[in-house]
Structure formats: C-alpha cells, structure tokens
Design a protein around this motif. Structure first.
Motif, short mmCIF file in Angstrom:
data_model
loop_
_atom_site.label_atom_id
_atom_site.label_comp_id
_atom_site.label_asym_id
_atom_site.label_seq_id
_atom_site.Cartn_x
_atom_site.Cartn_y
_atom_site.Cartn_z
N GLU A 138 0.92 -1.28 0.01
CA GLU A 138 -0.11 0.21 0.11
C GLU A 138 0.98 1.24 0.01
OE1 GLU A 138 -2.72 -0.30 3.29
OE2 GLU A 138 -3.75 -1.54 2.50
N LEU A 139 1.87 1.18 0.79
CA LEU A 139 2.73 2.42 0.87
C LEU A 139 3.73 2.64 -0.28
CD1 LEU A 139 4.19 1.95 4.61
CD2 LEU A 139 2.65 3.72 3.75
N LYS A 140 4.06 1.61 -1.03
CA LYS A 140 4.48 1.66 -2.30
C LYS A 140 3.58 2.22 -3.45
CE LYS A 140 8.00 -2.20 -2.02
NZ LYS A 140 8.47 -3.55 -2.62
N LYS A 141 2.56 1.80 -3.41
CA LYS A 141 1.49 2.08 -4.38
C LYS A 141 1.33 3.56 -4.30
CE LYS A 141 -2.92 0.69 -5.74
NZ LYS A 141 -4.12 0.05 -5.49
N GLU A 142 0.87 4.24 -2.56
CA GLU A 142 0.79 5.19 -2.58
C GLU A 142 2.21 6.06 -2.72
OE1 GLU A 142 -0.13 7.46 1.89
OE2 GLU A 142 -1.35 5.55 2.02
N CYS A 143 3.20 5.65 -2.51
CA CYS A 143 4.65 6.31 -3.01
C CYS A 143 4.76 6.54 -4.36
CB CYS A 143 5.74 5.50 -2.47
SG CYS A 143 7.33 6.51 -2.30
N ALA A 144 3.98 5.38 -5.21
CA ALA A 144 4.23 5.54 -6.60
C ALA A 144 3.22 6.63 -6.91
CB ALA A 144 3.86 4.27 -7.24
N GLU A 145 1.88 6.52 -6.41
CA GLU A 145 0.91 7.50 -6.62
C GLU A 145 1.57 9.03 -6.52
OE1 GLU A 145 -2.68 6.74 -4.76
OE2 GLU A 145 -2.98 4.64 -5.97
N ILE A 146 2.30 9.42 -5.35
CA ILE A 146 2.65 10.59 -4.99
C ILE A 146 3.87 10.97 -5.91
CG2 ILE A 146 4.00 11.86 -3.44
CD1 ILE A 146 2.28 10.22 -1.14
N GLU A 147 4.68 9.93 -6.35
CA GLU A 147 5.70 10.35 -7.30
C GLU A 147 5.24 10.61 -8.57
OE1 GLU A 147 8.76 7.21 -7.85
OE2 GLU A 147 9.16 7.32 -5.89
N ALA A 148 4.15 9.85 -9.10
CA ALA A 148 3.44 9.98 -10.24
C ALA A 148 2.75 11.34 -10.05
CB ALA A 148 2.45 8.96 -10.57
N LYS A 149 2.13 11.86 -9.03
CA LYS A 149 1.48 13.12 -8.95
C LYS A 149 2.58 14.25 -8.98
CE LYS A 149 -2.52 14.46 -6.19
NZ LYS A 149 -3.07 14.41 -5.26
N LEU A 150 3.58 13.92 -8.42
CA LEU A 150 4.84 14.86 -8.32
C LEU A 150 5.47 15.03 -9.79
CD1 LEU A 150 5.93 14.91 -4.81
CD2 LEU A 150 7.52 16.03 -6.47
N HIS A 151 5.54 14.07 -10.37
CA HIS A 151 6.10 13.88 -11.59
C HIS A 151 5.15 14.75 -12.56
CE1 HIS A 151 9.15 12.34 -14.14
NE2 HIS A 151 8.34 11.78 -14.86
N SER A 152 3.77 14.39 -12.57
CA SER A 152 2.84 15.13 -13.32
C SER A 152 2.88 16.76 -12.93
CB SER A 152 1.70 14.31 -13.21
OG SER A 152 0.66 14.91 -12.26
N GLU A 153 2.81 17.13 -11.73
CA GLU A 153 3.00 18.47 -11.25
C GLU A 153 4.42 19.03 -11.82
OE1 GLU A 153 2.38 18.90 -7.14
OE2 GLU A 153 0.31 18.22 -7.36
N VAL A 154 5.34 18.47 -11.85
CA VAL A 154 6.62 19.04 -12.26
C VAL A 154 6.60 19.11 -13.95
CG1 VAL A 154 8.99 18.47 -12.80
CG2 VAL A 154 7.89 18.07 -10.35
N LYS A 155 5.77 18.39 -14.47
CA LYS A 155 5.75 18.33 -15.83
C LYS A 155 4.75 19.42 -16.00
CE LYS A 155 6.04 13.60 -17.88
NZ LYS A 155 5.60 12.94 -18.69
N GLU A 156 3.78 19.57 -15.59
CA GLU A 156 2.98 20.84 -15.92
C GLU A 156 3.44 22.15 -15.46
OE1 GLU A 156 -0.75 20.31 -13.26
OE2 GLU A 156 -1.37 18.47 -14.34
N LYS A 157 4.35 22.19 -14.74
CA LYS A 157 5.04 23.33 -14.25
C LYS A 157 6.22 23.64 -15.32
CE LYS A 157 4.58 23.84 -9.38
NZ LYS A 157 5.22 24.02 -8.40
#
Length: 157
Positions: A138-157
């Motif tokens: 669950e934590l890995k999944k959460e971590c992956a989601e957060i990374e993906a979100k972060l990655h997507s936010e970084v891309k958006e910026k």
C-alpha cells in the motif's frame, strides 16, 4: 568191733564227704543267689533305664508334634505373606503402569498445548508478515502515486 570201727570210720568219711559236698553246694547256692541278685539288680536298673528312655521318647515325640504344628503354622503364615507380597507387588506394578500412562498423557497434553501455542504463534507471525507486506505494498502504491503526481505536477510546471 573192728568192723564197727571200720563202719564208724566209713560213716565219718561219708559224713565228712557229705559235709564237704553240702558246704560246696551251699557255696554254689550262695554264689548262684548272689548272681541271681546281681541279675535282678541289673534287670531293675535296665527297667529303670527303659522307663527313662520311654519317658524321653514320649517327651521327644511331644516336642516333635509341637514343632510340626509350629512348622505347619509358620508355613501357612509364610504362604499368606507370600501371597500378600505378590498381590502388593502386582498392585504396585499396576500403580506404576497407571502413573506412567498418566505422566505420558500429561506430557502429551503439554506437548499438544506447546504445539498449539507454537502453531498459533506462527499464524500470528504470518498474519503480521502478511499485514506488513500488504501495508508495504500500500505504501509503495501510495509512494508511486505521490511520485506520479509529483512527476505530473513537475511536468505541468
């Protein structure tokens, strides 16, 4: 007269011979009487000895009978004691066998409890491992989601 003297002499000789013979016979009679008295005394002593021996024999027979009765009584007591001892030994063997069975059952119960406790402990540990693994995923999944979100936010910026 000579004839009378001769007869007197002969009669004197005969008298003397008869007196000697009578004396000899008296002496023989005295010896035989003494011998008879000795034999009677000996017989009396032997009868007394025989009576004493009979008394001793009777006494010994009574002692023998008493000892045989005592022996029979002791043999009976010994037989009874032996039976009681054998019965007691059998009872002790039975009690020992029951005690061994009881101890074995108690030990088996303890082993079963320990195995059950161990099995429960293993299940608990496995459940904890499973929960940890699930939480890790669950934590890995959460971590992956957060990374993906972060990655997507970084891309958006």
């Amino acid at each position: 007269m000579a004839s009378n003297n001769h007869q007197i002499q002969e009669l004197k000789k005969a008298k003397s011979a008869l007196e000697k013979d009578a004396s000899k016979k008296e002496q023989q009679l005295s010896e035989k009487t003494k011998m008879l008295q000795d034999l009677q005394n000996e017989r009396i002593l032997k009868e007394k000895d025989l009576a004493n021996e009979k008394c001793k024999t009777t006494e010994l027979q009574e002692i023998r009978n008493r000892l045989e009765k005592e022996s029979a009584m002791l043999n009976e007591m010994l037989r009874i004691c032996k039976q009681e001892s054998e019965k007691e030994v059998a009872n002790l063997k039975d009690a020992k066998q029951l005690l061994l069975i009881q101890q074995k059952l108690e030990l088996q119960g303890k082993m079963d409890n320990m195995n059950s406790t161990l099995e429960q402990e293993n299940k608990t540990q496995q459940a904890v491992k499973d929960q940890l693994k699930k939480r890790e995923e669950e934590l890995k999944k959460e971590c992956a989601e957060i990374e993906a979100k972060l990655h997507s936010e970084v891309k958006e910026k």
